[in-house]
Design an enzyme around this catalytic site. Structure first.
Site, PDB file in Angstrom:
ATOM      1  N   HIS A  78       0.838  -1.212   0.000  1.00 53.34           N
ATOM      2  CA  HIS A  78       0.000   0.000   0.000  1.00 53.34           C
ATOM      3  C   HIS A  78       0.870   1.258   0.000  1.00 53.34           C
ATOM      4  O   HIS A  78       0.581   2.226  -0.708  1.00 53.34           O
ATOM      5  CB  HIS A  78      -0.944   0.010   1.204  1.00 53.34           C
ATOM      6  CG  HIS A  78      -1.856  -1.170   1.259  1.00 53.34           C
ATOM      7  ND1 HIS A  78      -2.554  -1.531   2.389  1.00 53.34           N
ATOM      8  CD2 HIS A  78      -2.185  -2.096   0.313  1.00 53.34           C
ATOM      9  CE1 HIS A  78      -3.273  -2.614   2.135  1.00 53.34           C
ATOM     10  NE2 HIS A  78      -3.050  -2.983   0.895  1.00 53.34           N
ATOM     11  N   HIS A 237      -9.097  -2.035  -5.158  1.00 51.01           N
ATOM     12  CA  HIS A 237      -8.033  -2.333  -4.192  1.00 51.01           C
ATOM     13  C   HIS A 237      -7.035  -3.337  -4.763  1.00 51.01           C
ATOM     14  O   HIS A 237      -5.829  -3.244  -4.493  1.00 51.01           O
ATOM     15  CB  HIS A 237      -8.569  -2.845  -2.848  1.00 51.01           C
ATOM     16  CG  HIS A 237      -7.453  -3.015  -1.864  1.00 51.01           C
ATOM     17  ND1 HIS A 237      -6.889  -1.949  -1.195  1.00 51.01           N
ATOM     18  CD2 HIS A 237      -6.720  -4.094  -1.516  1.00 51.01           C
ATOM     19  CE1 HIS A 237      -5.869  -2.384  -0.469  1.00 51.01           C
ATOM     20  NE2 HIS A 237      -5.749  -3.685  -0.644  1.00 51.01           N
ATOM     21  N   ASP A 241      -3.070  -2.771  -4.945  1.00 46.92           N
ATOM     22  CA  ASP A 241      -2.051  -3.760  -4.564  1.00 46.92           C
ATOM     23  C   ASP A 241      -1.075  -4.009  -5.710  1.00 46.92           C
ATOM     24  O   ASP A 241       0.140  -4.054  -5.508  1.00 46.92           O
ATOM     25  CB  ASP A 241      -2.716  -5.103  -4.215  1.00 46.92           C
ATOM     26  CG  ASP A 241      -3.217  -5.165  -2.784  1.00 46.92           C
ATOM     27  OD1 ASP A 241      -2.835  -4.322  -1.957  1.00 46.92           O
ATOM     28  OD2 ASP A 241      -3.999  -6.087  -2.495  1.00 46.92           O
ATOM     29  N   HIS A 264      -0.375 -11.259  -4.754  1.00 52.52           N
ATOM     30  CA  HIS A 264       1.016 -10.830  -4.555  1.00 52.52           C
ATOM     31  C   HIS A 264       2.022 -11.825  -5.129  1.00 52.52           C
ATOM     32  O   HIS A 264       3.035 -11.424  -5.705  1.00 52.52           O
ATOM     33  CB  HIS A 264       1.283 -10.613  -3.068  1.00 52.52           C
ATOM     34  CG  HIS A 264       0.356  -9.609  -2.465  1.00 52.52           C
ATOM     35  ND1 HIS A 264       0.331  -8.289  -2.847  1.00 52.52           N
ATOM     36  CD2 HIS A 264      -0.612  -9.731  -1.519  1.00 52.52           C
ATOM     37  CE1 HIS A 264      -0.596  -7.646  -2.151  1.00 52.52           C
ATOM     38  NE2 HIS A 264      -1.181  -8.502  -1.349  1.00 52.52           N
TER      39      HIS A 264
END
Length: 304
Positions: A78, A237, A241, A264
């Site tokens: 973030h 969001h 990310d 991720h």
């Protein structure tokens, strides 16, 4: 020319780690040209420095964690997303704990802090990574792709078989030459399911998570009293990310990222694949700012 950027002033913040639940003190300091973004664990003696880089990512369970010789800096995405959105190249980030503060679960508070510190242009050309050919990585039905694009664009899609998600847009595409990261993406919060939280806590994860720093969803509805900040906050969001994860390349991107259900781990796998295929990208600078396909807000003049 388009110049590298750092902060004008030192900025400090306090918060809790999303996963550790620990209080953490953060100080962000200006850094010289070509430093990159360097995290410093100042609670350790001697202090350990970990540079934000694709090959420094050691863990990707629910966040991107940098690891060096067993020392960790967790949940960096973030903050890095805010740095990418503001085009800040160089900074030292001092932390008193092994995880970044979660703040409100978005990049918004970091953007505010960085703008409050002021952004300073430096006496060197900003380096961009330009994508030259399509590169894709896959895992089951998840994909992460880079394609050439004259600008910076992010397209992301998610698929959740859940009432809250089915009534909302699960695809978003933003070209950052025409749309503001700060307005359209920065305030999108992380989200989680009630059904997962007990399990996560049994694994010592999400210990700092609450409706104050995440969108919490049960079997049927959103539990946050104030609802969503954007109608498509969930997919926004995931874009946030991804922008943070991609900034681990060390430079701003010229190209398009297309993610489908990517997280991720896959985002990082894509970075490593790009770096492995040396003909897939080039590093470029712009002597004339009008030639650049990517632009940033003018440096905000902080109080001297």
């Amino acid at each position: 020319m388009i110049r590298q950027r750092t902060l004008k002033n030192v900025i400090r913040a306090t918060g809790v780690g999303l996963h550790t639940g620990e209080k953490v003190y953060m100080t962000v300091r200006p850094a010289p040209v070509d430093t990159g973004i360097v995290f410093r664990r100042v609670d350790l003696d001697p202090v350990v420095e970990i540079k934000a880089a694709a090959d420094a990512v050691g863990e990707t369970t629910l966040s991107s964690t940098l690891v060096q010789d067993g020392v960790k800096v967790g949940t960096v995405e973030h903050f890095l997303s805010a740095m990418a959105g503001l085009g800040i190249d160089n900074a030292f980030v001092e932390l008193s704990a092994p995880e970044m503060p979660i703040m409100d679960g978005s990049a918004g508070p970091f953007v505010f802090l960085l703008q409050s510190a002021g952004i300073k242009e430096q006496e060197a050309a900003k380096k961009f990574i330009r994508i030259k050919k399509e590169v894709t990585v896959r895992e089951d039905d998840k994909t992460a792709t880079f394609v050439p694009f004259d600008g910076f664009k992010v397209t992301f899609s998610i698929e959740f078989d859940h009432p809250v998600f089915e009534e909302r847009n699960q695809l978003a595409s933003i070209d950052f030459s025409t749309t503001s990261f700060v307005k359209e993406v920065a305030r999108a919060r992380t989200f989680g399911f009630m059904r997962d939280i007990e399990f996560l806590r049994s694994q010592n994860l999400a210990l700092g998570g609450s409706v104050d720093n995440a969108i919490v969803v049960d079997e049927y509805r959103i539990l946050n009293e104030d609802g969503l900040r954007y109608d498509d906050e969930f997919v926004k969001h995931k874009m946030l990310d991804a922008i943070g994860d991609l900034y681990l390349l060390g430079h701003s991107l010229i190209g398009e990222f297309i993610g489908h259900k990517s997280g991720h781990a896959l985002n990082n796998a894509l970075l490593r694949e790009i770096l492995r295929q040396e003909d897939s990208y080039e590093v470029v600078t712009f002597e004339d700012a009008t030639d650049a396909p990517v632009s940033y807000m003018r440096p905000v003049l902080a109080a001297e």
